[in-house]
Design a protein around this motif. Structure first.
Motif, PDB file in Angstrom:
ATOM      1  N   HIS A 153       0.835  -1.206   0.000  1.00  0.00           N
ATOM      2  CA  HIS A 153       0.000   0.000   0.000  1.00  0.00           C
ATOM      3  C   HIS A 153       0.872   1.259   0.000  1.00  0.00           C
ATOM      4  CE1 HIS A 153      -2.919   3.021   1.418  1.00  0.00           C
ATOM      5  NE2 HIS A 153      -3.851   2.218   0.893  1.00  0.00           N
ATOM      6  N   GLY A 154       1.946   1.226   0.775  1.00  0.00           N
ATOM      7  CA  GLY A 154       2.849   2.369   0.809  1.00  0.00           C
ATOM      8  C   GLY A 154       3.536   2.614  -0.522  1.00  0.00           C
ATOM      9  N   ARG A 155       3.858   1.535  -1.246  1.00  0.00           N
ATOM     10  CA  ARG A 155       4.526   1.670  -2.546  1.00  0.00           C
ATOM     11  C   ARG A 155       3.548   2.124  -3.640  1.00  0.00           C
ATOM     12  NH1 ARG A 155       9.025  -1.971  -2.127  1.00  0.00           N
ATOM     13  NH2 ARG A 155       9.820  -1.644   0.001  1.00  0.00           N
ATOM     14  N   LEU A 161      -5.730   0.355  -3.173  1.00  0.00           N
ATOM     15  CA  LEU A 161      -5.461  -1.081  -3.070  1.00  0.00           C
ATOM     16  C   LEU A 161      -6.698  -1.786  -2.520  1.00  0.00           C
ATOM     17  CD1 LEU A 161      -3.501  -3.523  -3.143  1.00  0.00           C
ATOM     18  CD2 LEU A 161      -2.808  -2.891  -0.806  1.00  0.00           C
ATOM     19  N   SER A 162      -7.076  -2.870  -3.181  1.00  0.00           N
ATOM     20  CA  SER A 162      -8.195  -3.687  -2.697  1.00  0.00           C
ATOM     21  C   SER A 162      -7.764  -5.142  -2.612  1.00  0.00           C
ATOM     22  CB  SER A 162      -9.419  -3.550  -3.616  1.00  0.00           C
ATOM     23  OG  SER A 162      -9.141  -4.067  -4.907  1.00  0.00           O
ATOM     24  N   ILE A 163      -8.569  -5.940  -1.918  1.00  0.00           N
ATOM     25  CA  ILE A 163      -8.299  -7.371  -1.786  1.00  0.00           C
ATOM     26  C   ILE A 163      -9.615  -8.136  -1.882  1.00  0.00           C
ATOM     27  CG2 ILE A 163      -6.252  -7.114  -0.330  1.00  0.00           C
ATOM     28  CD1 ILE A 163      -8.105  -7.844   2.078  1.00  0.00           C
ATOM     29  N   THR A 164      -9.495  -9.447  -2.111  1.00  0.00           N
ATOM     30  CA  THR A 164     -10.645 -10.330  -1.966  1.00  0.00           C
ATOM     31  C   THR A 164     -10.612 -10.934  -0.572  1.00  0.00           C
ATOM     32  OG1 THR A 164      -9.396 -12.180  -2.928  1.00  0.00           O
ATOM     33  CG2 THR A 164     -10.764 -10.858  -4.425  1.00  0.00           C
ATOM     34  N   VAL A 165     -11.787 -11.224  -0.019  1.00  0.00           N
ATOM     35  CA  VAL A 165     -11.914 -11.717   1.353  1.00  0.00           C
ATOM     36  C   VAL A 165     -12.695 -13.017   1.369  1.00  0.00           C
ATOM     37  CG1 VAL A 165     -12.862 -11.225   3.647  1.00  0.00           C
ATOM     38  CG2 VAL A 165     -11.813  -9.386   2.312  1.00  0.00           C
ATOM     39  N   LEU A 166     -12.186 -13.997   2.084  1.00  0.00           N
ATOM     40  CA  LEU A 166     -12.862 -15.285   2.227  1.00  0.00           C
ATOM     41  C   LEU A 166     -13.761 -15.291   3.463  1.00  0.00           C
ATOM     42  CD1 LEU A 166      -9.955 -17.816   1.531  1.00  0.00           C
ATOM     43  CD2 LEU A 166     -11.813 -17.169  -0.026  1.00  0.00           C
ATOM     44  N   ALA A 180      -7.418  -2.970   7.546  1.00  0.00           N
ATOM     45  CA  ALA A 180      -6.925  -1.627   7.838  1.00  0.00           C
ATOM     46  C   ALA A 180      -5.879  -1.164   6.831  1.00  0.00           C
ATOM     47  CB  ALA A 180      -6.331  -1.583   9.245  1.00  0.00           C
ATOM     48  N   ARG A 181      -5.350  -2.090   6.045  1.00  0.00           N
ATOM     49  CA  ARG A 181      -4.282  -1.765   5.108  1.00  0.00           C
ATOM     50  C   ARG A 181      -4.745  -1.642   3.659  1.00  0.00           C
ATOM     51  NH1 ARG A 181      -2.385  -3.680   9.589  1.00  0.00           N
ATOM     52  NH2 ARG A 181      -0.207  -3.356  10.245  1.00  0.00           N
ATOM     53  N   VAL A 182      -6.055  -1.695   3.429  1.00  0.00           N
ATOM     54  CA  VAL A 182      -6.571  -1.613   2.058  1.00  0.00           C
ATOM     55  C   VAL A 182      -7.682  -0.571   1.979  1.00  0.00           C
ATOM     56  CG1 VAL A 182      -5.947  -3.988   1.515  1.00  0.00           C
ATOM     57  CG2 VAL A 182      -8.216  -3.508   2.453  1.00  0.00           C
ATOM     58  N   ASP A 183      -7.946  -0.123   0.751  1.00  0.00           N
ATOM     59  CA  ASP A 183      -8.959   0.896   0.515  1.00  0.00           C
ATOM     60  C   ASP A 183     -10.314   0.301   0.152  1.00  0.00           C
ATOM     61  OD1 ASP A 183      -7.050   3.260   0.598  1.00  0.00           O
ATOM     62  OD2 ASP A 183      -6.161   2.038  -0.997  1.00  0.00           O
ATOM     63  N   ASP A 184     -10.324  -0.956  -0.281  1.00  0.00           N
ATOM     64  CA  ASP A 184     -11.558  -1.624  -0.680  1.00  0.00           C
ATOM     65  C   ASP A 184     -11.380  -3.116  -0.439  1.00  0.00           C
ATOM     66  OD1 ASP A 184     -14.077  -2.120  -1.753  1.00  0.00           O
ATOM     67  OD2 ASP A 184     -13.387  -2.092  -3.838  1.00  0.00           O
TER      68      ASP A 184
END
Length: 410
Positions: A153-155, A161-166, A180-184
């Protein structure tokens, strides 16, 4: 009570306040959520480009597979149709898939490759409006995943930045550190259970959505299925193979067809959109249907579900004889705007007691009433399509075939 509270304009003001509160509440609770779509094809065939062009008016953002890191640490990058994406002017999120079984990684090397992919896309004229990580890791590895996401995220900043969640992560206290480390975040609610329980369970999905809404602080999406798949098991009871893009009306074997019925998904969307959970920003469809993808929904059906159009199926069974000496083809057709589940049984009435068989997912069977075709596997017939599901040979009298007790045709 004071004289002030007795004055007539006070109740009127109070009522106006209530009306304002009610208006704000109903505006928030009754709304249609925008749709994103995953383009997961590794090769951009003409069918993919055609589907992108046809679907662009109803899609808010494309989430496109950009690169994949397999379980052995090898990268496979994709090459999308950059001129087409530039013409559509639809926002693009580059998706990086990291195999969930990958035992370990070098964070610096991983981040460097992801940034290189993003830079290469931008050099080809693709405006990358966001980057997504698809990593189905075990719950125990969430702390390491959170650490990597913080570095990435810093780079990436200011690129979101988003992720998929299980759903399996929902009970973990470590999930907050990841989110807490992603925007979506995109909550996966399909193909996340043992295949024996099916591809999509609306009640389970609703439970996961409600639970995730309590954990997420910020925008999020829900991934919806627009496809089917076929799972085969080996003699040891383990999954031996998965077919995701072959024809959906197939012969019987040890496999099991998993289907996401369009009407069921449409009903789930309506239920959620009636009172959307806090932060839910939209849907993310997996995956873009194409004419080559025989297990995805048809494009007309997908568009109808996205735009909340009434779904209409119009199945019919007819007999077609290519020549006077040829057997009759038993043809199943769908004239509606929605992909339809194939009928479980097709009755055959023929003066000839033998000389018939099933095709494309149907088997010939007999009972006290005579011959009938039994559907061996669940399957969808695309809107506007037809399939030959059997044949019958008879040179005398009248031959009929029909689904159940309806649509008799000779």
């Amino acid at each position: 009570m004071t004289d002030f509270l007795k004055k007539p304009y006070i109740p009127i003001a109070f009522l106006l306040c209530l009306v304002g509160i009610h208006t704000a509440f109903t505006t928030r609770t009754g709304r249609t959520l925008p749709s994103d779509a995953y383009i997961w094809q590794r090769q951009w065939t003409p069918a993919v480009s055609t589907a992108v062009t046809a679907s662009q008016p109803v899609i808010h953002t494309w989430r496109i597979l950009a690169a994949e890191l397999d379980g052995h640490g090898s990268w496979v990058d994709t090459t999308p149709d950059s001129p087409l994406l530039a013409r559509t002017h639809t926002p693009v999120i580059a998706v990086i898939r990291i195999e969930g079984q990958l035992a370990d990684w070098d964070e610096e090397q991983l981040a460097a490759h992801i940034l290189a992919v993003k830079a290469a896309w931008q050099q080809r004229g693709i405006t990358v409006s966001g980057l997504e990580i698809d990593h189905d890791c075990a719950t125990v590895r969430l702390p390491a995943y959170a650490r990597f996401l913080g570095l990435l995220h810093g780079r990436l900043e200011p690129t979101p930045l988003s992720i998929t969640v299980l759903p399996t992560w929902l009970a973990s206290p470590e999930l907050e550190e990841v989110l807490a480390r992603v925007d979506d975040a995109v909550l996966q609610i399909h193909a996340v259970q043992n295949p024996q329980f099916g591809l999509f369970n609306p009640e389970k999905a609703h439970e996961w959505v409600r639970t995730f809404a309590q954990r997420r602080r910020g925008p999020w999406h829900v991934a919806l299925p627009a496809y089917g798949t076929r799972v085969t098991w080996g003699t040891d009871g383990r999954i031996a193979g998965i077919e995701s893009e072959q024809d959906r009306l197939m012969g019987a074997d040890s496999g099991h067809e998993l289907v996401a019925p369009p009407a069921e998904i449409a009903a789930f969307m309506k239920r959620i959109e009636h009172a959307p959970p806090h932060g839910l920003a939209g849907w993310a469809w997996f995956r873009l249907p194409t004419s080559d993808d025989r297990r995805a929904w048809s494009l007309p059906t997908w568009r109808a579900v996205i735009t909340h159009q009434p779904l209409r199926t119009a199945l019919s069974v007819s007999l077609h004889r290519p020549s006077a000496t040829a057997p009759y083809d038993i043809v199943l057709a769908n004239a509606g705007n929605a992909d339809a589940e194939a009928p479980p049984a097709i009755r055959i009435e023929s003066p000839c007691p033998s000389g018939a068989d099933g095709l494309n997912g149907y088997n010939l069977d007999y009972d006290a009433q005579g011959m009938w075709l039994r559907r061996a596997q669940p399957g969808l017939l695309r809107a506007g399509q037809q399939a030959v599901i059997g044949w019958v040979r008879c040179d005398r009298g009248t031959v009929r075939a029909y689904a159940g007790t309806h649509d008799r045709q000779s």
